[in-house]
Design an enzyme around this catalytic site. Sequence first.
Site, short mmCIF file in Angstrom:
data_model
loop_
_atom_site.label_atom_id
_atom_site.label_comp_id
_atom_site.label_asym_id
_atom_site.label_seq_id
_atom_site.Cartn_x
_atom_site.Cartn_y
_atom_site.Cartn_z
N TYR A 267 37.98 51.58 54.62
CA TYR A 267 37.24 52.62 53.91
C TYR A 267 36.65 53.66 54.86
CZ TYR A 267 37.11 50.74 49.15
OH TYR A 267 37.43 50.34 47.89
N LYS B 176 44.52 38.32 55.66
CA LYS B 176 45.98 38.51 55.70
C LYS B 176 46.42 38.35 57.15
CE LYS B 176 49.87 39.63 53.65
NZ LYS B 176 50.51 38.74 52.65
N ASP C 254 46.89 37.25 49.11
CA ASP C 254 47.81 37.24 47.97
C ASP C 254 47.73 35.92 47.20
OD1 ASP C 254 48.93 36.03 50.20
OD2 ASP C 254 50.93 36.90 49.96
N ASP D 143 37.09 44.75 47.39
CA ASP D 143 37.10 45.69 46.27
C ASP D 143 38.02 45.17 45.17
OD1 ASP D 143 36.74 48.13 44.83
OD2 ASP D 143 38.70 48.79 45.57
N ASP E 4 36.90 42.88 41.43
CA ASP E 4 37.25 43.32 40.07
C ASP E 4 37.99 42.20 39.33
OD1 ASP E 4 36.16 45.84 40.24
OD2 ASP E 4 37.96 46.85 39.47
C1 IPM Z 1 33.39 49.61 43.87
C2 IPM Z 1 34.14 50.87 43.53
C3 IPM Z 1 34.02 51.80 44.73
C4 IPM Z 1 34.69 51.13 45.91
C5 IPM Z 1 34.59 53.21 44.50
C6 IPM Z 1 33.99 53.86 43.28
C7 IPM Z 1 34.43 54.07 45.72
O1 IPM Z 1 35.44 50.60 43.18
O2 IPM Z 1 32.17 49.68 44.09
O3 IPM Z 1 34.02 48.56 43.90
O4 IPM Z 1 35.90 51.21 46.06
O5 IPM Z 1 33.98 50.48 46.68
MG MG Z 2 35.88 48.55 43.06
#
Ligand code: IPM
Ligand code: MG
Length: 360
Positions: free
Chosen positions: A140, A190, A222, A246, A250
């Site tokens: 990032y 990885k 993975d 990230d 999710d």
């Molecule tokens: C998160 C989001 C952010 C990230 C984006 C909005 C920059 O997806 O907080 O997970 O990738 O960290």
């Molecule tokens: Mg995210």
Amino acid sequence: MNRIVVLPGDGIGPEVTAQAVRVLEHVAQQQGIELECVEEQIGGASIDALGTPLRDEVVALCRQSQAVLLGAVGGPAWDAMAVDVRPEKGLLKIRKELGLFANLRPAAVIPALADASTLRPEVVKGIDLLVVRELTGGIYFGEPKGRGESGGVRRAWNTMVYDEHEVARIARVAFEQARLRRNHLTHVHKANVLDVSQLWMDVVEEVAKDYSDVELVHQLVDSCAMLLVRDPGRFDVIVTGNLFGDILSDQAAEITGSLGMLPSASLATGGFGLYEPVHGSAPDIAGHDKANPLAAILSVAMLLETSLECPAGAAAVRDAVASVLGAGHRTADLLLEGEQREVVGCVAMGDHVLAALGDA
Ligand code: IPM
Ligand code: MG
């Protein structure tokens, strides 16, 4: 006096943070905590009003505060903008500038909502995991990065880079969290391809020497993605870098089926933190009093616990949320297919939580 900077942001951000602030102020009063909430702008809202996703003055104000409570940033209105001026840039900037390196994203199935997952009930049963994501390093922020063109061919590049200190400090946070939970840590990597992951392996192993009471497992990213849907119950704490974290956070959130319920904390050293719901800005329902404020309210619980050192207040908030759900109150996102219940709006859900908290 404890100052809390409130950054509602975009989409449903302002609606959910409004309810979260009501809850925070109420609990602070109950617990005898002096509190001052100061509202500022971030993301698309800040771009529209002030031409930048996050002003330096806001960062400076955050530095003189105990914690930040954030709603959400982004939306289709700003999607066409370049990466450097987008709403998301405000989020990345505040993380970096405030040194919020440790991102804690718990994902647990709430018994009253167990049927909300798309996975079979026997797979979902008992999911209670915590993703500890490194938040201020890796691909990032790595240099060099950019886009260019040579010989008529367009190229773009980013750099995944970590030094051993960055790895060691997030590993320590993860081991400490594991100690507070079920003493199990999965390091996700990885290392069969990436040099960066090999460094992580070495450093995590070194830190592990101080935590012989925590069982450590190394898992390729993975196969971790696969195991998360096949057997999520095996995970306790997961530690990983920025990009893998990230993605996996999710996935972990979604397997619970209740994205609208999940809080998060992004911590610096010394108790300062930024707290935000995991769900995004949900522009499609913004402004209609339909959003679920519980993830923002549960983020307030994390704020109370960590930045205000008030575990009793945190427990009160969590108990109140559990009792509101137990009583059957649901926002639209929590309603199961075919379920016949009255749906409550964002403000009414906030009212229910306040009522469950009792008099101030
Ligand atoms: C998160 C989001 C952010 C990230 C984006 C909005 C920059 O997806 O907080 O997970 O990738 O960290
Ligand atoms: Mg995210």
